[in-house]
Design a protein around this motif. Sequence first.
Motif, PDB file in Angstrom:
ATOM      1  N   TYR A 144      14.925   0.061   2.201  1.00  0.00           N
ATOM      2  CA  TYR A 144      13.709   1.312   1.373  1.00  0.00           C
ATOM      3  C   TYR A 144      13.277   2.455   1.560  1.00  0.00           C
ATOM      4  N   HIS A 145      13.001   2.892   1.219  1.00  0.00           N
ATOM      5  CA  HIS A 145      12.310   4.407   1.967  1.00  0.00           C
ATOM      6  C   HIS A 145      10.290   4.264   1.635  1.00  0.00           C
ATOM      7  N   PRO A 146      10.263   3.824   2.324  1.00  0.00           N
ATOM      8  CA  PRO A 146       8.423   3.394   2.300  1.00  0.00           C
ATOM      9  C   PRO A 146       7.703   3.926   1.630  1.00  0.00           C
ATOM     10  N   LEU A 147       7.453   5.664   2.083  1.00  0.00           N
ATOM     11  CA  LEU A 147       6.584   6.381   2.415  1.00  0.00           C
ATOM     12  C   LEU A 147       6.226   6.784   0.357  1.00  0.00           C
ATOM     13  N   ARG A 148       7.754   6.573  -0.392  1.00  0.00           N
ATOM     14  CA  ARG A 148       8.620   6.709  -1.668  1.00  0.00           C
ATOM     15  C   ARG A 148       6.478   6.199  -2.246  1.00  0.00           C
ATOM     16  N   LYS A 149       5.970   6.841  -3.377  1.00  0.00           N
ATOM     17  CA  LYS A 149       4.912   6.497  -3.759  1.00  0.00           C
ATOM     18  C   LYS A 149       5.420   5.006  -4.417  1.00  0.00           C
ATOM     19  N   GLU A 150       5.918   4.208  -5.151  1.00  0.00           N
ATOM     20  CA  GLU A 150       6.329   2.822  -5.623  1.00  0.00           C
ATOM     21  C   GLU A 150       6.278   2.078  -4.917  1.00  0.00           C
ATOM     22  N   TYR A 151       6.175   1.914  -3.491  1.00  0.00           N
ATOM     23  CA  TYR A 151       6.208   0.976  -2.427  1.00  0.00           C
ATOM     24  C   TYR A 151       4.935   0.901  -1.323  1.00  0.00           C
ATOM     25  N   PRO A 152       4.478  -0.365  -1.947  1.00  0.00           N
ATOM     26  CA  PRO A 152       3.158  -0.580  -1.839  1.00  0.00           C
ATOM     27  C   PRO A 152       3.089  -0.956   0.105  1.00  0.00           C
ATOM     28  N   LEU A 153       1.597  -0.269   0.717  1.00  0.00           N
ATOM     29  CA  LEU A 153       1.489   0.104   1.866  1.00  0.00           C
ATOM     30  C   LEU A 153       1.635  -1.485   2.428  1.00  0.00           C
ATOM     31  N   GLU A 154       1.015  -2.182   2.290  1.00  0.00           N
ATOM     32  CA  GLU A 154       1.190  -3.581   2.984  1.00  0.00           C
ATOM     33  C   GLU A 154       2.222  -4.473   3.258  1.00  0.00           C
ATOM     34  N   ASP A 155       2.026  -5.379   3.974  1.00  0.00           N
ATOM     35  CA  ASP A 155       3.447  -5.704   4.664  1.00  0.00           C
ATOM     36  C   ASP A 155       3.343  -6.733   3.302  1.00  0.00           C
ATOM     37  N   GLN A 156       4.140  -7.272   2.275  1.00  0.00           N
ATOM     38  CA  GLN A 156       4.246  -7.861   1.398  1.00  0.00           C
ATOM     39  C   GLN A 156       4.762  -9.643   1.862  1.00  0.00           C
ATOM     40  N   THR A 157       5.373  -9.270   3.068  1.00  0.00           N
ATOM     41  CA  THR A 157       5.627 -11.008   3.715  1.00  0.00           C
ATOM     42  C   THR A 157       3.938 -11.745   4.413  1.00  0.00           C
ATOM     43  N   ARG A 158       3.191 -11.135   3.956  1.00  0.00           N
ATOM     44  CA  ARG A 158       1.887 -11.719   4.752  1.00  0.00           C
ATOM     45  C   ARG A 158       2.215 -13.288   3.616  1.00  0.00           C
ATOM     46  N   THR A 159       1.498 -14.566   4.432  1.00  0.00           N
ATOM     47  CA  THR A 159       0.919 -15.265   3.014  1.00  0.00           C
ATOM     48  C   THR A 159      -0.473 -15.724   3.985  1.00  0.00           C
ATOM     49  N   ASP A 160      -1.258 -14.938   4.945  1.00  0.00           N
ATOM     50  CA  ASP A 160      -2.512 -15.479   5.276  1.00  0.00           C
ATOM     51  C   ASP A 160      -3.523 -14.991   4.826  1.00  0.00           C
ATOM     52  N   LYS A 161      -3.290 -13.649   3.711  1.00  0.00           N
ATOM     53  CA  LYS A 161      -4.562 -13.102   3.349  1.00  0.00           C
ATOM     54  C   LYS A 161      -4.473 -13.830   1.848  1.00  0.00           C
ATOM     55  N   ASN A 162      -5.858 -13.995   1.670  1.00  0.00           N
ATOM     56  CA  ASN A 162      -6.870 -14.710   1.141  1.00  0.00           C
ATOM     57  C   ASN A 162      -6.654 -13.346  -0.698  1.00  0.00           C
TER      58      ASN A 162
ATOM     59  N   SER B 113      -4.442  -9.181  15.690  1.00  0.00           N
ATOM     60  CA  SER B 113      -3.889  -9.617  14.273  1.00  0.00           C
ATOM     61  C   SER B 113      -3.564  -8.564  13.159  1.00  0.00           C
ATOM     62  N   GLY B 114      -2.976  -7.300  14.382  1.00  0.00           N
ATOM     63  CA  GLY B 114      -2.700  -6.462  13.480  1.00  0.00           C
ATOM     64  C   GLY B 114      -3.753  -5.354  13.664  1.00  0.00           C
ATOM     65  N   GLY B 115      -4.281  -5.772  13.433  1.00  0.00           N
ATOM     66  CA  GLY B 115      -5.496  -5.052  13.860  1.00  0.00           C
ATOM     67  C   GLY B 115      -5.817  -3.872  12.320  1.00  0.00           C
ATOM     68  N   ILE B 116      -6.553  -2.338  12.574  1.00  0.00           N
ATOM     69  CA  ILE B 116      -6.447  -2.027  11.244  1.00  0.00           C
ATOM     70  C   ILE B 116      -5.150  -1.148  10.372  1.00  0.00           C
ATOM     71  N   PHE B 117      -3.747  -1.955  11.319  1.00  0.00           N
ATOM     72  CA  PHE B 117      -2.700  -1.643  10.753  1.00  0.00           C
ATOM     73  C   PHE B 117      -1.826  -2.558  10.184  1.00  0.00           C
ATOM     74  N   ASP B 118      -2.522  -2.729   8.794  1.00  0.00           N
ATOM     75  CA  ASP B 118      -2.370  -3.732   7.879  1.00  0.00           C
ATOM     76  C   ASP B 118      -1.268  -3.055   7.255  1.00  0.00           C
ATOM     77  N   THR B 119      -0.096  -2.861   7.645  1.00  0.00           N
ATOM     78  CA  THR B 119       1.659  -1.691   7.414  1.00  0.00           C
ATOM     79  C   THR B 119       2.435  -2.735   7.029  1.00  0.00           C
ATOM     80  N   SER B 121       4.650  -2.025   8.392  1.00  0.00           N
ATOM     81  CA  SER B 121       5.766  -2.059   9.373  1.00  0.00           C
ATOM     82  C   SER B 121       5.279  -2.972  11.078  1.00  0.00           C
ATOM     83  N   VAL B 122       4.465  -2.798  11.120  1.00  0.00           N
ATOM     84  CA  VAL B 122       3.434  -3.759  12.322  1.00  0.00           C
ATOM     85  C   VAL B 122       3.295  -5.035  12.350  1.00  0.00           C
ATOM     86  N   LEU B 123       3.268  -6.067  12.707  1.00  0.00           N
ATOM     87  CA  LEU B 123       3.250  -7.412  12.865  1.00  0.00           C
ATOM     88  C   LEU B 123       2.111  -7.744  12.927  1.00  0.00           C
ATOM     89  N   GLN B 124       2.034  -8.244  12.337  1.00  0.00           N
ATOM     90  CA  GLN B 124       0.214  -9.323  12.008  1.00  0.00           C
ATOM     91  C   GLN B 124      -0.289 -10.228  13.235  1.00  0.00           C
TER      92      GLN B 124
END
Lengths: 168, 180, 398
Positions: A144-162, B113-119, B121-124
């Motif tokens: 996908y093309h990440p800077l298009r507005k419909e895509y989120p900033l954050e990594d969607q594969t993260r599992t460690d975030k509550n 931990s990825g720091g301020i770059f929770d994006t 493209s960055v490995l966390q």
Amino acid sequence: MSEVNNTFLLNELQFQFADSIYSADEPYGLLTIELDPKQIIPVLNFLKVHPIIHMNFLTDLCGIHYPENKGKELGVIYHLHSFTENIRLRIKCFMPNDEPKIDTITSIYGAANWQERETWDFYGIEFIGHPNLTRILNVDEMDYHPLRKEYPLEDQTRTDKNDNYFGR
Amino acid sequence: MSNLQIVTTPPGLEGQGFFATNFEKAVGLARANSIWPLPFATSCCGIEFMATMASNYDLGRFGAERISFSPRQADLLMVMGTIAKKMGPVLRQVYLQMAEPRWVIAVGACASSGGIFDTYSVLQGVDKVIPVDVYVPGCPPRPEQIIDGITKIQELVKNEPLRRRNSPEYKALLASYGIE
Amino acid sequence: MENTLTEFDPSTEYTKLNLGPTHPATHGIFQNILTMDGEIIVEAEQTVGYIHRAFEKIAEHRPFYQITPLTDRLNYCSSPINNMGWHMTVEKLLGLELPKRVDYMRVIIMELARISDHLVCNSVIGVDTGALTGFTYVFQWREKIYDIFEEICGARLTTNIGRIGGLERDFSPACIQKIRDFIKDFPAAFTEFTNLLERNRIFMDRTVGVCPINTERALHYGFTGPNLRATGLDYDVRVMNPYSSYQDFDFTIPVGISGDTYDRFMVRQQEMWESLKIITQALENLPAGKFYAEVPEFYLPPKDDVYNNMEALIWHFKIVMGESEVPKGEVYHSVEGGNGELGFYLVSDGGRSAYRLHFRRPCFIYYQGYPEMIKGTTLSDAIVTMSSMNVIAGELDA
């Protein structure tokens, strides 16, 4: 300094390309025109070889996404600079979402090469005739093309975030 | 030269013309004071590492004088700076190329931990792809902090049992990262 | 003797050499796949993006004042210039008028940052040509610049100096003293560094005439900054479009002749002398007055006031919660960064964060010219050229 100013520049452009210039404005003193994307090559060529204006430098090229502007969702923004006259110009070209295509300007300004690749990478705008239109900053596998507005900033594969800790 | 400090002798039996100690302790002592770091410097923390290596802070004082740019001869992988997802496989490969025993230090918030770059493209954190021994916080950490991290690693190296790298726990740790 | 190796003739075969992304000589993570004919480079294929951190996407989600830490991490060798560039962009958007004192203080900070940036670059050229002495020598002076930054803002490298609408605090007397000491002592030390390299036979043999580029090609590839000036064109944003009262200072723009590695080195050397001149002038003529503009709706109040003063608390709350009125519009502002024209293109839709923020990163643009420059030279020259171009990974990939 010579007589080249925004008015002169706009007059010159409108004399040649009156039908292709949709609008013109001067936010913060920088002449900004909205141009028909089909006309980008002739306009840049005209400006570069113009005996007085002599726009010899492509400062910047970037993309933009307005999801609400139907038919003009994606845009490419060019910043040009004439070193001899010290005048800048901003050109905007908008394209519809389903056919984001514009001619490459690498034949006029070599500096556009990577910037166009970056724009393709971020927004999926296709530059027709580009020598090597591949992803530049992201991994090649990205689909996908990440800077298009419909895509989120954050990594969607993260599992460690509550989400509770982030108020979501 | 009066305040010159040398390492303390490990506990052992001392007599005329001989000194007997635990083999582990002797090896640990030698290893800890001659670490060859591999600087895997990607961004800002790399510049602070340059300052750490340069004249004012001089990492050479801690036995890490010799920077090993080849992973084959390095003991310590110092990951300094943001690791993007594009870089992850490269980092992993560098780690695989290092010989045992090897240690890893994650310098800076991005590597930890990825720091301020929770994006996207960055490995966390580099501990997503390789095991890490010491984390140094900071964005970027001061040279003093990097040196503190190195001394922490020295403690680990000094006290590491010789059999650790063959132990089932260590094998299980590597296996959790998919490393044979 | 009869040639038995008929299948493989090394003289007609090219070798592929992988340089990077982790290579001790690349000073940053770039990959170059070189096609080599013996020692000669025939072609170079570049890969970048190994430290892409999505700055532009982050910028669309953060309020303006939280973007300053991001700019720190663009060209981390001279973070204060990036900070100031960003603040000036927002100030241009908001239409703020700053007191002269802020301008002068910013100029001092920016020129110190320029010196520290060029010191790294030039000492690293020395390292790549085999002279580590210069590096260990000038790094002491970089530490002194760091000390000054610490005195101003508390941080060394990623400084986050300043605020939108001014600076967060005035120069302390200790800080002024440190800057004065630096101006006094640095020239002697720097002259020594100069003597180590500038007329050094080995250094000159390694750099003079190495990988030159002419002005026309440099413009084609979008070169700016010292790399463009080394080709002989005197384009400098500080003079062409003065910002932060640069028009008040008397300084010259050094230019090179041939655009080779030696010229790039020399332009940076001379720029450091010029920066020193600017700092001296700015410090001598430092105007009295406030170190911030009277715009409570945009300038974050000092923390003491936030705790003790109701009005400051309200403004603080408004700024942090994004309730200040931001005009809609688009603005482009550029400053002369360590590597060239560092531009910020900011599109505001009136919200608390940017609708779109694009960084014009000089490295990203001029690094495209690298394959053309190193074609036909040897590998060792290519490495010196890369360090003389001062390509910073963080800025390149954003």
